[in-house]
Design an enzyme around this catalytic site. Structure first.
Site, PDB file in Angstrom:
ATOM      1  N   PHE A  97     -19.431   0.871  -1.981  1.00 16.77           N
ATOM      2  CA  PHE A  97     -20.648   0.854  -2.792  1.00 16.77           C
ATOM      3  C   PHE A  97     -21.890   0.625  -1.944  1.00 16.77           C
ATOM      4  O   PHE A  97     -22.951   1.218  -2.192  1.00 16.77           O
ATOM      5  CB  PHE A  97     -20.534  -0.239  -3.859  1.00 16.77           C
ATOM      6  CG  PHE A  97     -21.553  -0.119  -4.956  1.00 16.77           C
ATOM      7  CD1 PHE A  97     -21.419   0.842  -5.941  1.00 16.77           C
ATOM      8  CD2 PHE A  97     -22.656  -0.949  -5.003  1.00 16.77           C
ATOM      9  CE1 PHE A  97     -22.358   0.964  -6.959  1.00 16.77           C
ATOM     10  CE2 PHE A  97     -23.600  -0.848  -6.014  1.00 16.77           C
ATOM     11  CZ  PHE A  97     -23.450   0.118  -6.995  1.00 16.77           C
ATOM     12  N   GLY A 139     -18.283  -3.325   0.411  1.00 15.98           N
ATOM     13  CA  GLY A 139     -18.230  -3.374  -1.055  1.00 15.98           C
ATOM     14  C   GLY A 139     -17.466  -2.222  -1.651  1.00 15.98           C
ATOM     15  O   GLY A 139     -17.910  -1.607  -2.622  1.00 15.98           O
ATOM     16  N   ARG A 140     -16.297  -1.901  -1.056  1.00 20.33           N
ATOM     17  CA  ARG A 140     -15.477  -0.776  -1.513  1.00 20.33           C
ATOM     18  C   ARG A 140     -16.268   0.528  -1.518  1.00 20.33           C
ATOM     19  O   ARG A 140     -16.119   1.368  -2.404  1.00 20.33           O
ATOM     20  CB  ARG A 140     -14.886  -1.069  -2.899  1.00 20.33           C
ATOM     21  CG  ARG A 140     -14.082  -2.365  -2.915  1.00 20.33           C
ATOM     22  CD  ARG A 140     -13.305  -2.555  -4.189  1.00 20.33           C
ATOM     23  NE  ARG A 140     -12.601  -3.835  -4.088  1.00 20.33           N
ATOM     24  CZ  ARG A 140     -12.963  -4.943  -4.720  1.00 20.33           C
ATOM     25  NH1 ARG A 140     -14.013  -4.930  -5.520  1.00 20.33           N
ATOM     26  NH2 ARG A 140     -12.291  -6.050  -4.579  1.00 20.33           N
ATOM     27  N   TYR A 144       0.853  -1.191   0.000  1.00 21.45           N
ATOM     28  CA  TYR A 144       0.000   0.000   0.000  1.00 21.45           C
ATOM     29  C   TYR A 144       0.884   1.234   0.000  1.00 21.45           C
ATOM     30  O   TYR A 144       1.603   1.516   0.954  1.00 21.45           O
ATOM     31  CB  TYR A 144      -0.915   0.032   1.222  1.00 21.45           C
ATOM     32  CG  TYR A 144      -1.848  -1.150   1.384  1.00 21.45           C
ATOM     33  CD1 TYR A 144      -2.214  -1.938   0.302  1.00 21.45           C
ATOM     34  CD2 TYR A 144      -2.373  -1.469   2.635  1.00 21.45           C
ATOM     35  CE1 TYR A 144      -3.066  -3.018   0.456  1.00 21.45           C
ATOM     36  CE2 TYR A 144      -3.223  -2.550   2.796  1.00 21.45           C
ATOM     37  CZ  TYR A 144      -3.562  -3.323   1.709  1.00 21.45           C
ATOM     38  OH  TYR A 144      -4.401  -4.395   1.885  1.00 21.45           O
TER      39      TYR A 144
END
Length: 330
Positions: A208, A205-206, A54
């Site tokens: 969403f 969901g990222r 990351y």
């Protein structure tokens, strides 16, 4: 914040994914990221998740600075195996034993700690026998450099082979109302059978499932979700209908869609033969952290769970989880 046991490792029942503080999700604000980590610790969210890739490398440095002076409060998890160069270029999946040792030493330096609490193999290197990679992890445990070992996005048979060499403390895989693959591919059942904990990344969901995203046009130019198959074209329209139904149920409970989705993941822990499940929602802002933490107090009834299963059954989501699925569930 309550705690849960991951095969002998006690962690907060909800963790914090730190990836987006350094890369993949658009703009970065290090000062706000540090405030978010400090607020998480104050609220009892002490299970922090990072990885060497990351940034690359900058997220471990950030987390290390944020926990300096508070190390005893924190369960630190980081990962190796997604090898990247200093310029950010991707060098591939690496599970060679000598690399495992080098990567661990580098992560210890960046985090500024003497031992890593949970060290994951981030992705499975199919060119190296899993027994060789996990032999190196066993050596790291014996050397006192890591306390526990985990694996991310691995298939049941791979988990079993790794576990035979060095006990697997946790398996980390994407799991949410729109990514119920671990229920269908045997990963949850394998963890339960072997007494391994399960860590759910991207439980929203990222982002969403929060209901805040309706188009990739709303995302920053460098936001990796622009290439996510579930955020594009007909799949996006299909998945928006799923989120709308989750939002309807959330309004009935007077909570946000994200809180309901996160509470669902937390409610899966120990239910229907599942192992201990700990979600690690990622955020880089205090206000979203506080919203996520509030979900830990949301108790779902059997009727709530039944209705959510109707709204988002396994396989209901359109599109693959990644544009390239070749490195997951190996």
């Amino acid at each position: 914040m309550r705690t849960r046991e991951l095969a002998g490792l006690s962690v907060s029942a909800q963790g914090l994914g730190c990836m987006g503080m350094s890369e993949f999700y658009g703009e970065r604000d290090e000062a706000e990221a540090v405030r978010t980590i400090h607020r998480a610790l104050d609220l009892g969210v002490t299970f922090l998740d990072t990885a060497d890739m990351y940034g690359p490398f900058t997220n471990e440095l950030l987390v290390g600075r944020a926990v300096a002076g508070r190390r005893d409060e924190v369960v630190l998890a980081t990962k190796f195996g997604n090898e990247r160069a200093e310029d950010g270029s991707r060098l591939g999946i690496n599970g060679r034993p000598e690399y495992v040792h080098r990567a661990c030493d580098a992560s210890l330096r960046r985090l500024g700690v003497e031992v890593i609490d949970l060290y994951y193999q981030h992705r499975v290197d199919t060119s190296v026998p899993i027994e060789d990679t996990w032999g190196a992890l066993s050596e790291l445990v014996r050397a006192g450099k890591i306390r526990h070992a985990g694996i991310s996005e691995a298939a049941p048979e791979t988990i079993r082979r790794a576990h035979a060499v060095q006990p697997v403390t946790a398996v980390q895989t994407e799991y949410s109302l729109w990514a119920r693959d671990p229920e269908r591919d045997g990963v949850l059942a394998t963890c339960a059978e072997l007494g391994i904990g399960f860590v759910a990344y991207s439980p929203l969901g990222r982002g969403f499932l929060s209901g805040r995203i309706s188009s990739t046009d709303e995302l920053a130019p460098d936001d990796f979700r622009r290439t996510d198959p579930r955020f594009r074209g007909e799949a996006l329209a299909h998945n928006m209908r799923l989120v709308d139904r989750v939002a309807e149920l959330a309004r009935e409970r007077d909570v946000t869609a994200g809180q309901l989705a996160l509470a669902w993941v937390m409610a899966r822990s120990g239910r229907d033969g599942a192992p201990a499940v700990v979600p690690i929602p990622g955020t880089k802002r205090v206000r979203y952290l506080e919203e996520n933490v509030a979900a830990a107090d949301l108790e779902l009834t059997d009727e709530d769970l039944r209705r959510l299963d109707e709204v988002a059954p396994p396989g209901a989501t359109a599109g693959d989880r990644y544009a390239d699925m070749s490195t997951v569930h190996r």
